[in-house]
Enzyme design. Structure first.
Site, PDB file in Angstrom:
ATOM      1  N   ASP A 102      38.879  30.401  40.820  1.00 57.38           N
ATOM      2  CA  ASP A 102      38.373  29.627  39.685  1.00 57.38           C
ATOM      3  C   ASP A 102      39.478  29.150  38.743  1.00 57.38           C
ATOM      4  O   ASP A 102      39.240  28.260  37.924  1.00 57.38           O
ATOM      5  CB  ASP A 102      37.362  30.477  38.903  1.00 57.38           C
ATOM      6  CG  ASP A 102      36.131  30.772  39.734  1.00 57.38           C
ATOM      7  OD1 ASP A 102      35.627  29.838  40.377  1.00 57.38           O
ATOM      8  OD2 ASP A 102      35.691  31.928  39.765  1.00 57.38           O
ATOM      9  N   SER A 143      26.729  36.531  44.341  1.00 59.82           N
ATOM     10  CA  SER A 143      25.814  35.472  44.792  1.00 59.82           C
ATOM     11  C   SER A 143      25.345  35.725  46.221  1.00 59.82           C
ATOM     12  O   SER A 143      24.139  35.651  46.520  1.00 59.82           O
ATOM     13  CB  SER A 143      26.462  34.093  44.665  1.00 59.82           C
ATOM     14  OG  SER A 143      27.752  34.076  45.222  1.00 59.82           O
ATOM     15  N   ARG A 148      42.532  30.913  48.276  1.00 56.30           N
ATOM     16  CA  ARG A 148      41.755  29.716  47.903  1.00 56.30           C
ATOM     17  C   ARG A 148      42.410  29.030  46.693  1.00 56.30           C
ATOM     18  O   ARG A 148      42.372  27.810  46.564  1.00 56.30           O
ATOM     19  CB  ARG A 148      40.306  30.105  47.567  1.00 56.30           C
ATOM     20  CG  ARG A 148      39.575  30.771  48.726  1.00 56.30           C
ATOM     21  CD  ARG A 148      38.225  31.319  48.295  1.00 56.30           C
ATOM     22  NE  ARG A 148      38.354  32.324  47.253  1.00 56.30           N
ATOM     23  CZ  ARG A 148      37.321  32.887  46.599  1.00 56.30           C
ATOM     24  NH1 ARG A 148      36.089  32.534  46.905  1.00 56.30           N
ATOM     25  NH2 ARG A 148      37.512  33.804  45.681  1.00 56.30           N
ATOM     26  N   HIS A 164      40.102  40.197  40.299  1.00 57.89           N
ATOM     27  CA  HIS A 164      39.103  40.130  41.373  1.00 57.89           C
ATOM     28  C   HIS A 164      38.648  41.534  41.731  1.00 57.89           C
ATOM     29  O   HIS A 164      39.446  42.486  41.658  1.00 57.89           O
ATOM     30  CB  HIS A 164      39.672  39.443  42.625  1.00 57.89           C
ATOM     31  CG  HIS A 164      38.598  38.926  43.520  1.00 57.89           C
ATOM     32  ND1 HIS A 164      38.035  39.695  44.508  1.00 57.89           N
ATOM     33  CD2 HIS A 164      37.952  37.728  43.548  1.00 57.89           C
ATOM     34  CE1 HIS A 164      37.097  38.981  45.113  1.00 57.89           C
ATOM     35  NE2 HIS A 164      37.022  37.779  44.557  1.00 57.89           N
ATOM     36  N   HIS A 192      31.502  35.614  37.449  1.00 59.62           N
ATOM     37  CA  HIS A 192      31.445  35.094  38.832  1.00 59.62           C
ATOM     38  C   HIS A 192      31.732  33.588  38.768  1.00 59.62           C
ATOM     39  O   HIS A 192      32.761  33.175  38.248  1.00 59.62           O
ATOM     40  CB  HIS A 192      30.075  35.467  39.405  1.00 59.62           C
ATOM     41  CG  HIS A 192      29.927  35.329  40.892  1.00 59.62           C
ATOM     42  ND1 HIS A 192      30.964  35.124  41.750  1.00 59.62           N
ATOM     43  CD2 HIS A 192      28.807  35.375  41.687  1.00 59.62           C
ATOM     44  CE1 HIS A 192      30.517  35.052  43.002  1.00 59.62           C
ATOM     45  NE2 HIS A 192      29.207  35.195  42.986  1.00 59.62           N
TER      46      HIS A 192
HETATM   47  N1  HAX Z   1      41.237  39.587  31.883  1.00 61.30           N
HETATM   48  C1  HAX Z   1      41.140  40.699  31.100  1.00 61.30           C
HETATM   49  N2  HAX Z   1      40.710  41.875  31.564  1.00 61.30           N
HETATM   50  C2  HAX Z   1      40.424  41.968  32.866  1.00 61.30           C
HETATM   51  C3  HAX Z   1      40.554  40.875  33.738  1.00 61.30           C
HETATM   52  C4  HAX Z   1      40.961  39.640  33.197  1.00 61.30           C
HETATM   53  N3  HAX Z   1      41.064  38.544  33.922  1.00 61.30           N
HETATM   54  N4  HAX Z   1      40.197  41.277  34.979  1.00 61.30           N
HETATM   55  C5  HAX Z   1      39.832  42.570  34.869  1.00 61.30           C
HETATM   56  N5  HAX Z   1      39.973  42.978  33.594  1.00 61.30           N
HETATM   57  C6  HAX Z   1      39.606  44.278  33.024  1.00 61.30           C
HETATM   58  C7  HAX Z   1      38.105  44.506  33.240  1.00 61.30           C
HETATM   59  O1  HAX Z   1      37.340  43.829  32.254  1.00 61.30           O
HETATM   60  C8  HAX Z   1      38.011  45.998  33.142  1.00 61.30           C
HETATM   61  O2  HAX Z   1      38.063  46.350  31.798  1.00 61.30           O
HETATM   62  P1  HAX Z   1      37.220  47.603  31.219  1.00 61.30           P
HETATM   63  O3  HAX Z   1      37.781  48.806  31.907  1.00 61.30           O
HETATM   64  O4  HAX Z   1      37.464  47.548  29.762  1.00 61.30           O
HETATM   65  O5  HAX Z   1      35.785  47.355  31.579  1.00 61.30           O
HETATM   66  C9  HAX Z   1      39.296  46.439  33.810  1.00 61.30           C
HETATM   67  O6  HAX Z   1      40.194  45.324  33.749  1.00 61.30           O
HETATM   68  C10 HAX Z   1      39.122  46.847  35.257  1.00 61.30           C
HETATM   69  O7  HAX Z   1      38.507  45.792  35.952  1.00 61.30           O
HETATM   70  P2  HAX Z   1      38.817  45.567  37.515  1.00 61.30           P
HETATM   71  O8  HAX Z   1      38.352  46.784  38.235  1.00 61.30           O
HETATM   72  O9  HAX Z   1      40.197  45.117  37.723  1.00 61.30           O
HETATM   73  O10 HAX Z   1      37.895  44.318  37.846  1.00 61.30           O
HETATM   74  P3  HAX Z   1      36.347  44.301  38.198  1.00 61.30           P
HETATM   75  O11 HAX Z   1      36.193  44.512  39.653  1.00 61.30           O
HETATM   76  O12 HAX Z   1      35.548  45.169  37.291  1.00 61.30           O
HETATM   77  O13 HAX Z   1      35.957  42.797  37.811  1.00 61.30           O
HETATM   78  C11 HAX Z   1      36.309  40.474  37.695  1.00 61.30           C
HETATM   79  C12 HAX Z   1      36.430  41.719  38.557  1.00 61.30           C
HETATM   80  C13 HAX Z   1      36.575  39.265  38.522  1.00 61.30           C
HETATM   81  C14 HAX Z   1      34.891  40.396  37.128  1.00 61.30           C
HETATM   82  C15 HAX Z   1      37.339  40.579  36.537  1.00 61.30           C
HETATM   83  O14 HAX Z   1      38.648  40.565  37.071  1.00 61.30           O
HETATM   84  C16 HAX Z   1      37.183  39.486  35.507  1.00 61.30           C
HETATM   85  O15 HAX Z   1      36.384  39.647  34.569  1.00 61.30           O
HETATM   86  N6  HAX Z   1      37.950  38.342  35.645  1.00 61.30           N
HETATM   87  C17 HAX Z   1      37.807  37.218  34.761  1.00 61.30           C
HETATM   88  C18 HAX Z   1      36.588  36.395  35.135  1.00 61.30           C
HETATM   89  C19 HAX Z   1      36.802  35.707  36.450  1.00 61.30           C
HETATM   90  O16 HAX Z   1      37.806  35.072  36.693  1.00 61.30           O
HETATM   91  N7  HAX Z   1      35.772  35.768  37.335  1.00 61.30           N
HETATM   92  C20 HAX Z   1      35.801  35.086  38.619  1.00 61.30           C
HETATM   93  C21 HAX Z   1      36.180  36.000  39.779  1.00 61.30           C
HETATM   94  C22 HAX Z   1      36.163  35.283  41.103  1.00 61.30           C
HETATM   95  C23 HAX Z   1      34.783  34.967  41.448  1.00 61.30           C
HETATM   96  O17 HAX Z   1      33.925  35.769  41.779  1.00 61.30           O
HETATM   97  N8  HAX Z   1      34.426  33.744  41.329  1.00 61.30           N
HETATM   98  O18 HAX Z   1      33.143  33.399  41.476  1.00 61.30           O
END
Ligand code: HAX
Length: 435
Positions: free
Chosen positions: A372, A240, A326, A317, A270
């Site tokens: 979140d 964002s 947070r 994250h 996000h």
């Molecule tokens: N559940 C299952 N799998 C997860 C995971 C979770 N909570 N977090 C990461 N992974 C997986 C990813 O999907 C990725 O899988 P692939 O290799 O198959 O693509 C792998 O682990 C590596 O990911 P990463 O490098 O650890 O994490 P990223 O930087 O790619 O993504 C995210 C970070 C926050 C998007 C990710 O942890 C996620 O999808 N979390 C769940 C959604 C979430 O809570 N989002 C909010 C984050 C905070 C925020 O920005 N709020 O606005």
């Protein structure tokens, strides 16, 4: 000129030579390198953005202007009898790097009251949208439709020097800060409370007025002061904040940029994750007939989600490598105010079981909960159970940081953002792949 604008003008004058010197004298010094994995993988950790408003350490978490969350909450002025600070004081901190006095904070509280009237045509546009439109769409549209109010746009059309551009950007930011909680509460009452709109309160501060307009009793006002401050900024690389910066780098005004930032926030990876956490918990509750599952039962639900190829919302994250502070700050609020709430028990159970499961699965780099995972439970407890509204709350909070950054972007004359693309063949070439 207000005390805040006056202070900001002094800070900008003092800061500009530092940026100019870095570019002119040290512009060719490297501050990082980019690997193929980073180029393909969403630019993780590429050091290519500059902001002084907050910094995110992977192991410590966020610092606002150099201060941790507990330090910030401790030092900002608070309304009488309240536990959490004025949001207005936090805006002063983000913009200037200084903690405001009580007097400076109250001056800002008064200024926002003068600026907060939402034009009727904005209301008309929101009301014309189908009621089942997602509230983030309504919120981003309301911000975008207000773009005709932009003082930056008007000043640009008249002709304004680059050095002066921060001033109309500041005016736009101030008007948006004043109006975003009012618009958010309007959407809530229109969409979920049978259109029973509550007009702004004449005397309350931003957090107090927001709770009042939402129609939720104390201590929801304090919760929202905490909430908006915690969600305000997470340095510049999150989707964002980065979107806001990118859009404004074209000299688009704050309305375009903030509206676009909200669109980025609306994705489930996000800001929408806060809605997804509650949706996930409600799904489990339905299957459990309302009972809180044992940790073993909860493990099964978590594995079922992972095995179906979905993420566990609220965990992981892109930068953090520990439990999000947070999350911890909101957890402290829950322990104090809603210790026996069943949904809080769900959240606690997830805290107990998810990190080990994500480690066992071996994919997520950070198995710990993020902001979140905890924010929805507080909303639910105080009766804000329409969880598709939660990302709007995040959007109001995130606006504090996005807009403060935009003012500084203009003050320091940050240019059009334009990274370079490569083709896959070029990357194969860089990698030395022959066939
Ligand atoms: N559940 C299952 N799998 C997860 C995971 C979770 N909570 N977090 C990461 N992974 C997986 C990813 O999907 C990725 O899988 P692939 O290799 O198959 O693509 C792998 O682990 C590596 O990911 P990463 O490098 O650890 O994490 P990223 O930087 O790619 O993504 C995210 C970070 C926050 C998007 C990710 O942890 C996620 O999808 N979390 C769940 C959604 C979430 O809570 N989002 C909010 C984050 C905070 C925020 O920005 N709020 O606005």
């Amino acid at each position: 000129m207000s005390s805040l604008m006056d202070r900001l003008a002094g800070k900008i004058e003092a800061h500009r030579p530092r940026t100019v010197r870095l570019i002119k004298e040290y512009g060719s010094v490297k501050c990082g390198e980019v690997t193929i994995a980073q180029a393909i993988g969403g630019m993780r950790s590429v050091r290519s953005l500059v902001t002084d408003i907050s910094y995110l350490d992977p192991h410590e978490g966020i610092r606002f202007r150099g201060h941790t969350i507990p330090e910030t909450l401790e030092a900002l002025p608070k309304p009488a009898g309240k536990e959490y600070p004025y949001v207005e004081g936090h805006i002063f901190l983000l913009l200037t790097g200084d903690f405001p006095t009580e007097e400076e904070t109250l001056e800002l509280v008064e200024e926002f009251k003068v600026r907060r009237a939402v034009p009727q045509y904005v209301i008309d546009v929101m009301r014309a949208m189908p009621r089942d439109t997602h509230p983030m769409t309504m919120f981003a549209t309301a911000v975008l439709i207000m773009q005709r109010e932009s003082e930056f746009k008007a000043a640009y059309e008249k002709g304004i020097s680059k050095m002066e551009m921060w001033k109309p950007m500041y005016e736009d930011a101030m008007n948006l800060w004043a109006r975003m909680p009012v618009i958010a509460a309007y959407i809530y009452r229109m969409k979920y409370k049978a259109d029973t709109i509550i007009e702004p309160h004449p005397t309350l501060d931003m957090g107090g007025n927001f709770a009042y307009m939402m129609g939720v009793a104390e201590p929801y006002d304090d919760l929202m002061r905490l909430y908006f401050i915690l969600h305000s900024d997470h340095e510049s690389g999150n989707a964002s904040a980065h979107t806001g910066h990118l859009v404004a780098s074209t000299l688009s005004d704050a309305y375009y940029a903030y509206s676009a930032a909200l669109d980025a926030l609306a994705g489930p990876l996000h800001g929408l994750a806060n809605q997804e956490v509650l949706r996930w918990i409600q799904g489990v509750m339905d299957k459990m007939g309302g009972e809180v599952p044992t940790d073993d039962e909860m493990k099964k639900f978590v594995w079922d989600t992972l095995n179906s190829g979905q993420v566990i919302p609220g965990f992981g994250h892109a930068v953090l490598r520990k439990t999000d502070p947070r999350y911890m700050e909101q957890r402290n609020f829950c322990i104090k105010n809603l210790p026996n709430d069943p949904i809080f028990e769900y959240v606690n159970s997830l805290f107990n079981v998810v990190p080990d499961i994500l480690r066992e699965q071996g994919k997520a780099k950070n198995p710990w909960p993020n902001v979140d995972a905890q924010s929805g439970v507080c909303q639910w407890y105080y009766g804000v159970t329409d969880y598709d509204f939660y990302t709007v709350l995040f959007g109001v909070g995130r606006g504090l940081g996005v807009l403060a950054n935009l003012v500084w972007d203009r003050a320091l004359g940050y240019p059009l953002e334009r990274p370079k693309s490569l083709t896959t063949a070029m990357l194969e070439d860089v990698a030395g792949i022959k066939e």
